[in-house]
Design an enzyme around this catalytic site. Structure first.
Site, PDB file in Angstrom:
ATOM      1  CD1 TRP A  84      75.935  49.801  70.877  1.00 30.28           C
ATOM      2  CD2 TRP A  84      77.822  50.842  70.328  1.00 30.28           C
ATOM      3  NE1 TRP A  84      75.611  50.791  69.984  1.00 30.28           N
ATOM      4  CE2 TRP A  84      76.750  51.446  69.622  1.00 30.28           C
ATOM      5  CE3 TRP A  84      79.109  51.341  70.142  1.00 30.28           C
ATOM      6  CZ2 TRP A  84      76.929  52.510  68.747  1.00 30.28           C
ATOM      7  CZ3 TRP A  84      79.274  52.403  69.268  1.00 30.28           C
ATOM      8  CH2 TRP A  84      78.198  52.975  68.578  1.00 30.28           C
ATOM      9  CB  CYS A 120      71.387  53.513  67.112  1.00 27.05           C
ATOM     10  SG  CYS A 120      70.037  52.596  67.904  1.00 27.05           S
ATOM     11  CG  HIS A 178      70.302  50.879  63.547  1.00 26.97           C
ATOM     12  ND1 HIS A 178      71.170  51.400  64.487  1.00 26.97           N
ATOM     13  CD2 HIS A 178      70.629  51.478  62.373  1.00 26.97           C
ATOM     14  CE1 HIS A 178      71.996  52.240  63.901  1.00 26.97           C
ATOM     15  NE2 HIS A 178      71.684  52.314  62.619  1.00 26.97           N
ATOM     16  CG  ASP A 201      72.549  55.073  60.654  1.00 29.42           C
ATOM     17  OD1 ASP A 201      72.759  55.651  61.735  1.00 29.42           O
ATOM     18  OD2 ASP A 201      72.384  53.846  60.575  1.00 29.42           O
ATOM     19  CG  ASP A 243      68.213  34.908  53.320  1.00 33.10           C
ATOM     20  OD1 ASP A 243      67.243  34.822  54.081  1.00 33.10           O
ATOM     21  OD2 ASP A 243      68.645  33.955  52.660  1.00 33.10           O
ATOM     22  CE1 TYR A 358      70.881  49.729  69.422  1.00 37.58           C
ATOM     23  CE2 TYR A 358      72.212  49.837  71.412  1.00 37.58           C
ATOM     24  CZ  TYR A 358      71.953  50.250  70.110  1.00 37.58           C
ATOM     25  OH  TYR A 358      72.766  51.183  69.518  1.00 37.58           O
TER      26      TYR A 358
END
Length: 530
Positions: A84, A120, A178, A201, A243, A358
């Site tokens: 990444w 991803c 994602h 995932d 949150d 991203y």
């Protein structure tokens, strides 16, 4: 697999992943089933106890968990290595992949050494191919504004300095989007109510029972806040519900809470059945914002901060953008401040544009405006434009083509600090694809591909590449001459379809200044006459 643009806030390659993973998967290509079976035999569970592993291969819960672990290589001889940091010199950029076929065959051909590199949407697309090949109904899902909660407290805390720059105090992050998979299966291990779509995932983020895998997590359990259900419910629940709390660190070292309206888990999407349209499945994962059902779920999951009364402020700030923002062009964005009171207000506005990856990593500034004494008339709104220039963002933009806008409003009278953020995608030019003649099975077919140079400079080292399951045997590439500004790049590429029916032809354009520009076209291949 791979990468289509839905709006200014939905990056091109993310939903493109849902489309092409659903249609241009590799499960019916020669040798792919053998590779998928080899993948299972490479797993640690098979190596540790072959008989026990094989006896459980009729269980989709077990198989999906194994595939989730084996598509990444963090614990084993898995397929893909993630990266990444935008440094892909010793491999292939995740944005360059055009299908799962090459990835799976590369893994087999290099003695099951990990293929470099994936992110991803690549992990999700390859897992989709493998799971479908093994008989499990699977689709690719994209979650926008996706939380990565590393400590399991369902809260993402972000820290800013007084200029709006982010301060790294937490490993938590918010990814622009994602991608994961959903598998359809029964869950007899959980009892009634949890059959159906399960989130799986394969992107390596956190360990689950000591292994980098995630799921299967029942989507119904996510929606209901049943975070004690197997597998990995707290993590996936946080991805769509966590949150967000912003803090501003003052010069004296004190942290001050910032009022904002960030929402986690937006426009959760997959490809529609029978078409390339986006299907919004947000309601599968969460109840409508502000509803009684949502409050009940937050109470069950103990999301106390979300249950608290939202602060009321006299001013409100939001960000507006134009419809189309094209790579190579300058464009305007606006911060809109609304005064909800009957008296004039004076405030400071800091409005900034920065490039972003991203996965939420902030890059360099490409636009800034700081107004110290901005007057907002009573019961009115004021729009403040910011010009984002190509000559600023072109040198700092990552391959993700994303810019993050941030407007911070300091209201002098109330001392309130208000924040609005928005991520935008800068659209690459479209690739026009024209099929020449009547395409038929085992008959040579031509495709004329065209792209107009949108940049104010020439493009060099230009090439078009095509690929399509059932259409091409691997990739077909054509190098072309340099393209002057405002001129068209054009090439004809030929292929011989092996399979009939509806197929997808994927096209990629690369050059020195424009990389990984993708397009696709559905092609109907007539069957051979017997």
């Amino acid at each position: 697999m791979n990468l289509v643009c839905l709006s200014s806030s939905i990056p091109r390659y993310s939903f493109f992943g849902s489309i092409l993973s659903s249609e241009v998967t590799a499960e019916f290509e020669s040798g792919i089933l053998d590779i998928c079976l080899d993948l299972l035999d490479k797993s640690k569970t098979f190596q540790n106890d072959k008989d026990k592993d094989c006896s459980r291969r009729n269980n989709p819960v077990y198989i999906s968990r194994i595939v989730s672990a084996m598509v990444n290589c963090n614990d084993d001889d898995g397929i893909l290595m993630g990266r990444w940091d935008n440094n892909y010199g010793d491999g292939i950029s995740p944005l360059q992949w055009m299908g799962s076929v090459k990835i799976l065959r590369n893994w087999r051909n290099q003695s099951c050494q990990p293929v470099r590199y994936g992110q991803c949407w690549v992990f999700g697309a390859v897992a989709c191919t493998v799971l479908r090949c093994l008989g499990i109904p699977t689709r690719v899902v994209t979650n926008f504004s996706s939380a990565h909660d590393t400590n399991g407290n369902l809260i993402i805390e972000r820290y800013l300095d007084e200029t709006g720059k982010e301060i790294k105090k937490s490993k938590d992050s918010i990814w622009n989007f994602h991608v994961w998979d959903e598998c359809w299966m029964a869950r007899p291990d959980l009892g009634k109510g949890y059959d159906g779509w399960q989130a799986v995932d394969p992107t390596p983020q956190e360990r689950s029972e000591g292994v980098y895998c995630c799921g299967p997590a029942p989507v119904q359990a996510i929606r209901e806040g049943d975070i004690k259900v197997k597998y990995d419910l707290p993590f996936v629940f946080a991805e769509v519900n966590a949150d967000v709390i912003y803090w501003m660190q003052r010069r004296d070292g004190k942290d001050e809470k910032v009022v904002h309206s960030s929402v986690i888990g937006k426009s959760i999407s997959t490809k529609s059945v029978g078409s390339d349209a986006r299907e919004d499945i947000t309601y599968h994962y969460k109840y409508p914002e502000g509803s009684e059902e949502e409050r009940r779920v937050f109470e069950k999951a103990d999301l106390q901060n979300k249950l608290a009364q939202k602060p009321v402020t006299d001013l409100e700030v939001k960000i507006k953008v134009v419809e189309a923002m094209k790579y190579g062009c300058d464009f305007n964005v606006s911060a809109v401040i609304v005064n909800k009171t009957s008296s004039d207000r004076v405030c400071r506005l800091m409005f900034c544009a920065r490039t972003i990856s991203y996965n939420g990593e902030i890059g360099n500034e490409c636009g800034m405006k700081d107004l110290l004494n901005l007057e907002i008339p009573a019961n009115q709104e004021k729009s403040v434009p910011l010009r984002v220039l190509y000559n600023k963002y072109c040198t700092t933009m990552t391959e993700d083509n994303l810019i993050k806008l941030m407007a911070i409003l300091f209201e002098y009278k109330s001392k309130d600090i208000m924040l609005a953020t928005r991520s935008i995608v800068i659209d690459n030019p479209d690739i026009k694809i024209k099929i020449l003649g009547e395409p038929g099975q085992f008959k040579k077919v031509g495709a004329e591909v065209t792209l107009k140079n949108p940049l104010p400079v020439p493009l060099t080292n230009c090439s078009f590449t095509i690929e399509g399951a059932g259409l091409t045997e691997g990739q077909v590439c054509e190098n072309i001459t340099d393209i002057d500004k405002n001129q068209e790049a054009k090439a004809k590429l030929y292929f011989t379809p092996r399979q009939s029916g509806m197929r997808k032809l994927v096209v990629e354009f690369n050059s020195n200044k424009l990389q990984n520009v993708k397009g696709y076209r559905n092609v109907i291949i007539a069957p051979v006459r017997r």
